[in-house]
Write a protein that holds these residues in place. Structure first.
Motif, PDB file in Angstrom:
ATOM      1  N   SER A 165      -2.784 -12.731   1.140  1.00 33.59           N
ATOM      2  CA  SER A 165      -3.576 -12.318   0.485  1.00 33.59           C
ATOM      3  C   SER A 165      -3.133 -10.970  -0.400  1.00 33.59           C
ATOM      4  O   SER A 165      -3.519 -10.876  -1.527  1.00 33.59           O
ATOM      5  CB  SER A 165      -4.875 -11.839   1.344  1.00 33.59           C
ATOM      6  OG  SER A 165      -5.963 -11.274   0.474  1.00 33.59           O
TER       7      SER A 165
ATOM      8  N   GLN B  79      -2.646 -11.573  -4.252  1.00 36.45           N
ATOM      9  CA  GLN B  79      -3.496 -10.856  -5.191  1.00 36.45           C
ATOM     10  C   GLN B  79      -2.898  -9.485  -6.039  1.00 36.45           C
ATOM     11  O   GLN B  79      -3.167  -9.528  -7.401  1.00 36.45           O
ATOM     12  CB  GLN B  79      -4.825 -10.052  -4.500  1.00 36.45           C
ATOM     13  CG  GLN B  79      -5.735 -11.016  -3.912  1.00 36.45           C
ATOM     14  CD  GLN B  79      -7.126 -10.486  -3.541  1.00 36.45           C
ATOM     15  OE1 GLN B  79      -7.725  -9.813  -4.199  1.00 36.45           O
ATOM     16  NE2 GLN B  79      -7.511 -10.763  -2.393  1.00 36.45           N
TER      17      GLN B  79
ATOM     18  N   VAL C 168      -5.996 -19.051   0.042  1.00 39.12           N
ATOM     19  CA  VAL C 168      -5.058 -18.074   1.025  1.00 39.12           C
ATOM     20  C   VAL C 168      -5.319 -18.202   2.421  1.00 39.12           C
ATOM     21  O   VAL C 168      -4.447 -18.109   3.275  1.00 39.12           O
ATOM     22  CB  VAL C 168      -5.817 -16.554   0.411  1.00 39.12           C
ATOM     23  CG1 VAL C 168      -5.145 -15.572   1.537  1.00 39.12           C
ATOM     24  CG2 VAL C 168      -5.122 -16.403  -0.844  1.00 39.12           C
TER      25      VAL C 168
ATOM     26  N   LEU D   7      -9.240 -17.964  -3.075  1.00 39.14           N
ATOM     27  CA  LEU D   7      -9.353 -17.283  -1.943  1.00 39.14           C
ATOM     28  C   LEU D   7      -9.468 -18.051  -0.595  1.00 39.14           C
ATOM     29  O   LEU D   7      -8.918 -17.665   0.295  1.00 39.14           O
ATOM     30  CB  LEU D   7     -10.563 -16.162  -1.862  1.00 39.14           C
ATOM     31  CG  LEU D   7     -10.874 -15.096  -2.792  1.00 39.14           C
ATOM     32  CD1 LEU D   7     -11.992 -14.531  -3.094  1.00 39.14           C
ATOM     33  CD2 LEU D   7      -9.618 -14.347  -2.625  1.00 39.14           C
TER      34      LEU D   7
END
Length: 448
Positions: free
Chosen positions: A387, A391, A373, A370
């Protein structure tokens, strides 16, 4: 002049964030209770984003026996979470634009509650799978929208609120793994009761969002922005009242994200770390139990693995942002994973606590992913696109892993081949993680 007016408009909008959609000042007390309610809602919602998965992992053997489930079907069930996250998570932004993020999260908590209540008592594998999908649908949309709510309500405290959210998520994950077996025993040994009890926590998470549904779950300054316009009030010369001038928001050009090698590397890294995480949540307790560890201790070992994410979720992102290249962190986490898998193969019961800690450290590739990102894109629009791409693609990649573990376990009768698969997946995870950690942006790569 146009650009100057736009800057003035943005400045005024920011200063007047404590206003209603009609331009009237918002009562400070009203905003204070709303903010507190959102904080409670965020924490309670985060606590409910993993117990449906880890409680099932802790009672996997009982569920299999009770429903007459094969190892392959159990593997399918452990693959359902990433599938639902990939399928239903994509719909979350569209639902939020139509109904409001708060309303969708509220509906998500209702779905989690209903699914957790229904699935233990369906009496069949198909019914259990369908009710699990309902639960995971609620988790998927809530998982996607929680960062959106944090950004809207706490734009100047994103870091601290994200840390609070991450800590609550890790605590909920660990608590379900640790106490599901003892609670089941306290309720008379019924695995149905042990799984259904988590519906109470989900029901509690519904309550804070109910008062926010009417306001579409957005902070006062965001309500009109969610409709795609910005407003600026000017006083009339005759004093008759404000005149509202509406300025259309200019949408940034769409980034061709699939042209970026870094985006693909990050998506594969996200998918492989998610594969390892869901294999761990779904199967690690069973590995320890097959090695002779009691059910209660196996649940505690899984809880230790999950709770490692509480402190490291704060440490790893801060360390990652200080390094120009995140490859060394990727290698370190991967080495912990390889050591943990080797321990599970050679001495699963003897060094159980050490292997649980090592795998818990390795699973902290999630907050690292994360963080990367946010670092691999230059603009806010680029971060959003990266993102979503990383994901959604990553969760699709992670679907086969837990299923393959179940198939290999059933056909080999042991854990040698499944652990070999885990080791085989960790090596490419480290390789693509190093590529994703290079100091570059997807905007530059997509423009070439």
């Amino acid at each position: 002049m146009a650009s100057e007016e736009t800057r003035t408009l943005k400045s005024t909008t920011a200063r007047s964030s404590a206003t209603t959609p009609d331009g009237e000042p918002l009562v400070p007390a009203t905003r204070a209770w709303a903010v507190r309610l959102v904080v409670v809602g965020i924490v309670l919602s985060a606590l409910n984003l993993r117990p449906a998965i880890t409680s099932f992992g802790a009672l996997l053997e009982e569920v299999r026996d009770g429903l007459g489930m094969s190892g392959s079907m159990a593997g399918l069930l452990t693959s359902v979470p990433p599938l639902c996250f990939a399928v239903f998570g994509v719909t979350a932004p569209r639902l939020a634009r139509r109904f409001g993020a708060g309303a969708v999260v509220c509906a998500g908590m209702v779905a989690i509650t209903a699914g957790l209540l229904i699935r233990p008592y369906t009496g069949s594998t198909a019914g259990f799978l369908a009710a699990s999908a309902l639960t995971l649908m609620g988790i998927a949309v809530s998982n996607v929208l929680m960062p959106v709510i944090v950004k809207r309500w706490f734009p100047d405290r994103v870091g601290s609120m994200t840390g609070l959210y991450s800590m609550a998520l890790a605590l909920g994950t660990a608590a379900a793994a640790a106490v599901t077996v003892p609670v089941t025993e306290a309720l008379g040994g019924s695995w149905q009761s042990g799984l259904a009890v988590w519906a109470g926590l989900a029901a509690a998470a519904v309550l804070p969002w109910i008062p926010l549904v009417r306001d579409r779950g957005a902070a006062p300054a965001e309500r009109e922005a969610a409709q795609g316009v910005s407003t600026h009030d000017h006083a009339r010369v005759d004093g008759a009242g404000p005149v509202r001038q509406v300025h259309a928001r200019v949408e940034p050009p769409t980034l061709r994200i699939t042209r970026s090698r870094t985006a693909w590397a990050l998506a594969v890294f996200f998918g492989l770390q998610a594969t390892a995480a869901y294999i761990t949540m779904g199967w690690m307790a069973q590995i320890f139990r097959d090695a002779g560890v009691s059910a209660g201790t196996a649940g505690l070992l899984l809880a230790v693995t999950m709770v490692m994410g509480v402190p490291l979720a704060f440490v790893i992102p801060r360390l990652a942002t200080r390094l120009p290249h995140q490859g060394p962190i990727v290698i370190a986490l991967g080495a912990c994973g390889l050591a943990g898998y080797a321990g599970l193969y050679l001495a699963p019961a003897t060094g159980a606590w050490a292997w649980a800690v090592l795998l818990g450290v390795s699973n902290c590739a999630f907050p690292l992913a994360l963080t990367m990102v946010g670092m691999r894109a230059r603009t806010g629009a680029g971060v959003a696109q990266l993102s979503a791409f990383a994901q959604s693609t990553g969760y699709l990649i992670s679907i086969p892993g837990p299923l393959l573990v179940g198939v290999l376990y059933q056909h080999s009768g042991g854990w040698g081949l499944p652990i070999a698969l885990m080791v085989g997946l960790m090596i490419p995870q480290m390789a693509v993680g190093v590529l994703a950690g290079r100091d570059r942006t997807v905007e530059d790569e997509a423009a070439r």
